[in-house]
Design an enzyme around this catalytic site. Structure first.
Site, PDB file in Angstrom:
ATOM      1  N   VAL A 216      50.406  89.917  40.673  1.00 30.94           N
ATOM      2  CA  VAL A 216      49.717  89.811  41.968  1.00 30.94           C
ATOM      3  C   VAL A 216      50.383  90.789  42.917  1.00 30.94           C
ATOM      4  CG1 VAL A 216      49.127  88.317  43.902  1.00 30.94           C
ATOM      5  CG2 VAL A 216      49.217  87.365  41.601  1.00 30.94           C
ATOM      6  N   HIS A 217      49.584  91.674  43.535  1.00 28.47           N
ATOM      7  CA  HIS A 217      50.202  92.601  44.476  1.00 28.47           C
ATOM      8  C   HIS A 217      49.289  93.054  45.603  1.00 28.47           C
ATOM      9  CE1 HIS A 217      47.939  95.536  42.106  1.00 28.47           C
ATOM     10  NE2 HIS A 217      48.094  96.367  43.104  1.00 28.47           N
ATOM     11  N   ARG A 218      47.976  92.834  45.499  1.00 29.36           N
ATOM     12  CA  ARG A 218      47.066  93.382  46.503  1.00 29.36           C
ATOM     13  C   ARG A 218      47.215  92.646  47.844  1.00 29.36           C
ATOM     14  NH1 ARG A 218      43.058  96.726  45.287  1.00 29.36           N
ATOM     15  NH2 ARG A 218      41.795  95.876  46.961  1.00 29.36           N
TER      16      ARG A 218
ATOM     17  N   ARG B 153      56.232  94.031  46.784  1.00 29.68           N
ATOM     18  CA  ARG B 153      55.473  93.507  47.932  1.00 29.68           C
ATOM     19  C   ARG B 153      55.328  91.986  47.828  1.00 29.68           C
ATOM     20  NH1 ARG B 153      49.918  95.806  47.785  1.00 29.68           N
ATOM     21  NH2 ARG B 153      50.683  97.538  49.042  1.00 29.68           N
TER      22      ARG B 153
ATOM     23  N   ASP C 113      45.289  90.908  39.938  1.00 26.69           N
ATOM     24  CA  ASP C 113      44.379  91.532  40.897  1.00 26.69           C
ATOM     25  C   ASP C 113      44.386  93.051  40.751  1.00 26.69           C
ATOM     26  OD1 ASP C 113      46.880  92.100  41.943  1.00 26.69           O
ATOM     27  OD2 ASP C 113      46.629  90.904  43.762  1.00 26.69           O
TER      28      ASP C 113
END
Length: 397
Positions: free
Chosen positions: A206-208, A242, A283
């Site tokens: 998950v990073h968006r 992030r 994502d």
């Protein structure tokens, strides 16, 4: 193909671009002039990707990373314009939809340098995505539009882009996955190092911003992954910087206790882990393509996707960061043997693994002083037919 050394400027700025452009850079050989804007640059991760993918050391722009979108584009554009004025390339190649992509495209357009857009024609039809604006603008200033799929070609035609600028090439991701997937013995050792068994775990990334910029969204995703782990299926979670920062900012550490959290992994290791996962949750745009070559199911945690082909072919499903994610994950995990067998027999919609050779040849033609090539979406029947044909999948045994 005969191009002078360092005559084709390949402009990129993120690790996914390094991955997707690696086979094209290899095809271009010493004609490549690799320019990295520094949008995502750190020696530990980007340097490792360069080594893993056997890529040359790039020209690195300065002062780009960490700025907001407009600042990244402006800072990159100014430096690229100066670089192209001093040493004019015969052609510029960009890929996808990042800020680096747009900066490279605008710099080429301003200097009237032939521009090649790899992976042209992607559309999410979601104007809330900055990438959607980037990819549309790049397509409309490009001289050669290398579309990965028939759907991408249709999107370009719908926007009245000139037919002679469009070429159906397939997607370079097929080549990348085939070349970078570790051998069976190495994959077995990788799983053993993480204490995992084939077809018995979930691999999640998950990073968006839509999933990490609010405590509600990130907390919902992590809560569903936690429920999967509590139910007995291990969840391996290589955490993006992030995401780690967001977890700390929102005090969500407790939701990580049952997950097998690691730092970011190299690309080949990620493919090795993905190739044996019972389920992928991500994502990432790239994972939506890679899962179709590996034959693995994917839940795409996003409100929209510019890669509907993976969904249409049955490899992926779009879910929100909420209870739908957990419910569908549990349903798919309960169906693992049958689902994996079905996907193993389903060809990837992204082509036959020859995209880079096609794109390199078309780039050489566009770069010729005699004038631009006329690729055409229906240019040579072999291109259009092969690019949408079945894809032999590497063994995940």
């Amino acid at each position: 193909m005969c191009l002078p050394p360092a005559s084709v400027a390949v402009v990129l700025g993120t690790r996914p671009e390094l991955v997707k452009l690696a086979p094209l850079i290899h095809e271009l050989g010493d004609a490549t002039r690799l320019v990295h804007t520094g949008q995502h640059w750190d020696e530990a991760m980007s340097g490792r990707f360069l080594r893993d993918l056997d890529l040359p050391r790039p020209e690195l722009l300065t002062g780009v990373g960490g700025r907001p979108r407009a600042g990244q584009i402006a800072q990159s554009l100014g430096q690229l314009d100066a670089a192209f004025a001093e040493d004019r390339p015969a052609a510029v190649v960009v890929q996808g939809d990042t800020n680096a992509t747009l900066a490279g495209a605008l710099a080429a357009n301003a200097r009237e340098i032939p521009l090649v857009h790899v992976e042209a024609g992607l559309r999410s039809f979601d104007r809330a995505m900055p990438e959607e604006h980037n990819r549309v603008m790049v397509d409309h200033v490009s001289d050669l539009l290398c579309a990965a799929t028939g759907d991408n070609v249709a999107n370009l035609r719908a926007e009245a882009l000139a037919e002679e600028r469009i070429a159906l090439t397939g997607n370079t991701v097929v080549e990348v996955v085939r070349r970078q997937l570790p051998a069976a013995a190495d994959r077995a050792a990788l799983l053993a190092a993480h204490g995992l068994r084939p077809d018995g775990y979930v691999l999640a990334t998950v990073h968006r911003p839509e999933n990490t910029d609010t405590a509600e969204a990130l907390g919902a995703v992590l809560a569903e992954l936690d429920r999967i782990a509590r139910a007995g299926t291990p969840v391996l979670f290589p955490m993006h910087p992030r995401t780690r920062a967001a977890v700390e900012r929102f005090a969500l550490d407790a939701l990580l206790e049952r997950l097998a959290v690691t730092g970011p992994v190299g690309y080949a290791d990620f493919l090795g882990l993905a190739s044996h996962a019972a389920l992928l949750v991500s994502d990432s745009g790239g994972v939506q393509e890679e899962c179709t070559v590996l034959g693995r199911p994917l839940l795409v945690v996003r409100r929209s996707t510019e890669r509907p082909e993976a969904v249409a072919a049955g490899f992926a499903a779009l879910v929100g960061p909420d209870e739908d994610l957990g419910e569908l994950a549990r349903a798919w995990l309960a169906d693992t043997p049958e689902r994996l067998a079905r996907l193993a027999a389903t060809p990837s919609p992204y082509g036959d693994g020859l995209a880079s050779a096609r794109i390199a040849a078309l780039t050489a033609a566009v770069a010729e002083p005699a004038g631009p090539a006329q690729p055409g979406a229906a240019d040579a029947g072999a291109v259009g037919t092969a690019a949408t044909g079945s894809t032999a999948r590497p063994s995940a045994a």
